[in-house]
Write a protein that holds these residues in place. Sequence first.
Motif, PDB file in Angstrom:
ATOM      1  N   LYS A  35      45.339  48.336  46.434  1.00 39.61           N
ATOM      2  CA  LYS A  35      45.256  48.327  45.028  1.00 39.61           C
ATOM      3  C   LYS A  35      46.539  48.272  44.385  1.00 39.61           C
ATOM      4  CE  LYS A  35      40.861  48.454  45.253  1.00 39.61           C
ATOM      5  NZ  LYS A  35      40.103  47.447  45.188  1.00 39.61           N
ATOM      6  N   VAL A  57      49.086  41.232  54.478  1.00 31.40           N
ATOM      7  CA  VAL A  57      47.712  41.637  54.107  1.00 31.40           C
ATOM      8  C   VAL A  57      47.130  42.322  55.324  1.00 31.40           C
ATOM      9  CG1 VAL A  57      45.380  40.631  54.271  1.00 31.40           C
ATOM     10  CG2 VAL A  57      47.132  39.179  53.171  1.00 31.40           C
ATOM     11  N   LEU A  71      43.857  36.429  45.302  1.00 33.04           N
ATOM     12  CA  LEU A  71      44.757  37.547  44.688  1.00 33.04           C
ATOM     13  C   LEU A  71      45.352  37.398  43.379  1.00 33.04           C
ATOM     14  CD1 LEU A  71      47.146  39.963  46.642  1.00 33.04           C
ATOM     15  CD2 LEU A  71      48.000  38.930  44.602  1.00 33.04           C
ATOM     16  N   LYS A  81      42.783  41.421  40.842  1.00 31.54           N
ATOM     17  CA  LYS A  81      41.610  41.367  41.920  1.00 31.54           C
ATOM     18  C   LYS A  81      42.494  41.254  43.406  1.00 31.54           C
ATOM     19  CE  LYS A  81      40.746  36.626  41.823  1.00 31.54           C
ATOM     20  NZ  LYS A  81      39.477  35.295  41.546  1.00 31.54           N
ATOM     21  N   ASN A  82      41.941  41.715  44.377  1.00 32.93           N
ATOM     22  CA  ASN A  82      42.246  41.451  45.533  1.00 32.93           C
ATOM     23  C   ASN A  82      41.189  41.092  46.575  1.00 32.93           C
ATOM     24  OD1 ASN A  82      43.675  41.441  48.194  1.00 32.93           O
ATOM     25  ND2 ASN A  82      44.423  43.300  47.859  1.00 32.93           N
ATOM     26  N   GLY A  97      47.515  39.661  40.566  1.00 38.90           N
ATOM     27  CA  GLY A  97      48.191  40.748  39.986  1.00 38.90           C
ATOM     28  C   GLY A  97      49.172  40.760  39.041  1.00 38.90           C
ATOM     29  N   LEU A 106      46.987  45.626  41.596  1.00 41.41           N
ATOM     30  CA  LEU A 106      45.993  45.050  42.060  1.00 41.41           C
ATOM     31  C   LEU A 106      44.502  45.481  41.604  1.00 41.41           C
ATOM     32  CD1 LEU A 106      47.279  43.815  45.674  1.00 41.41           C
ATOM     33  CD2 LEU A 106      47.544  42.437  43.568  1.00 41.41           C
ATOM     34  N   TYR A 155      47.236  32.679  45.631  1.00 35.37           N
ATOM     35  CA  TYR A 155      48.039  34.078  44.794  1.00 35.37           C
ATOM     36  C   TYR A 155      48.443  33.810  43.336  1.00 35.37           C
ATOM     37  CZ  TYR A 155      48.774  35.167  49.825  1.00 35.37           C
ATOM     38  OH  TYR A 155      48.345  35.631  51.339  1.00 35.37           O
TER      39      TYR A 155
END
Length: 232
Positions: free
Chosen positions: A206, A216, A175, A199-200, A177, A190, A16
């Motif tokens: 999002k 998740v 991930l 990105k995710n 963000g 995200l 992350y």
Amino acid sequence: MKFYKDGAIQPIPNMYFVYGDGGTGKTSLVKQFKGHKLVFSFDMSSNVLIGDKDVDVAILEEKDAPTVQNLVSTMVTRAFGQDRYDVIVLDNVTALQNLVLENIDGASKDGRQNYQKLQLWFRKLGMALKESGKTIYATAHQIDTGNGDGLSSKGRFAADMNEKTFNAFTSMFDLVGRIYLKDGQRFIDLDPENGNHAKNRLDNRKLIKADELLDVKKTETKKTTKKETDKK
């Protein structure tokens, strides 16, 4: 190179990366992660973790700056081999990047080669983190790029890092963000379509509340049974 026959790929813990303004709570997100954490603090902003019994903190000191590459590489690699730690945290990669660049800068008359060395070092660090078998959490400051429509946050913000260095480092992350405050609440963007770095790969979310970072939500595909097929 590792080879996995018939797609029998071994699961790899998630990585992350969250960036944002100071005071948005990037460091405090560490508390969401389960298990024992080792936090490498590059800006001494670890006070929020005082009293947390599941956290060990290694704070970079001014005297460490001239040898920061070797120090970080050695200590991070050493942590990989310790079963005590489930999560490795790099708090404020922006500060780390600036220290590394300061050491590299001037090593070549061609400034582009200095940045190439910076990008290579961070790519190697990112690959080592990915191969560590640990959950990884990294933070960085943000910059306002001055782009976007001027009326919203879309397309305006990026992590405060050299862009190619950022791409080299975060290519291994699942991930990425941007954390921000709105109406007294913390959110993490995200959505790459907003134009900010994001990105995710973990699920379809999002925009999330900051305290839901680790929630998740995999999209389940309904399995069609033979009886359902026959009915059609």
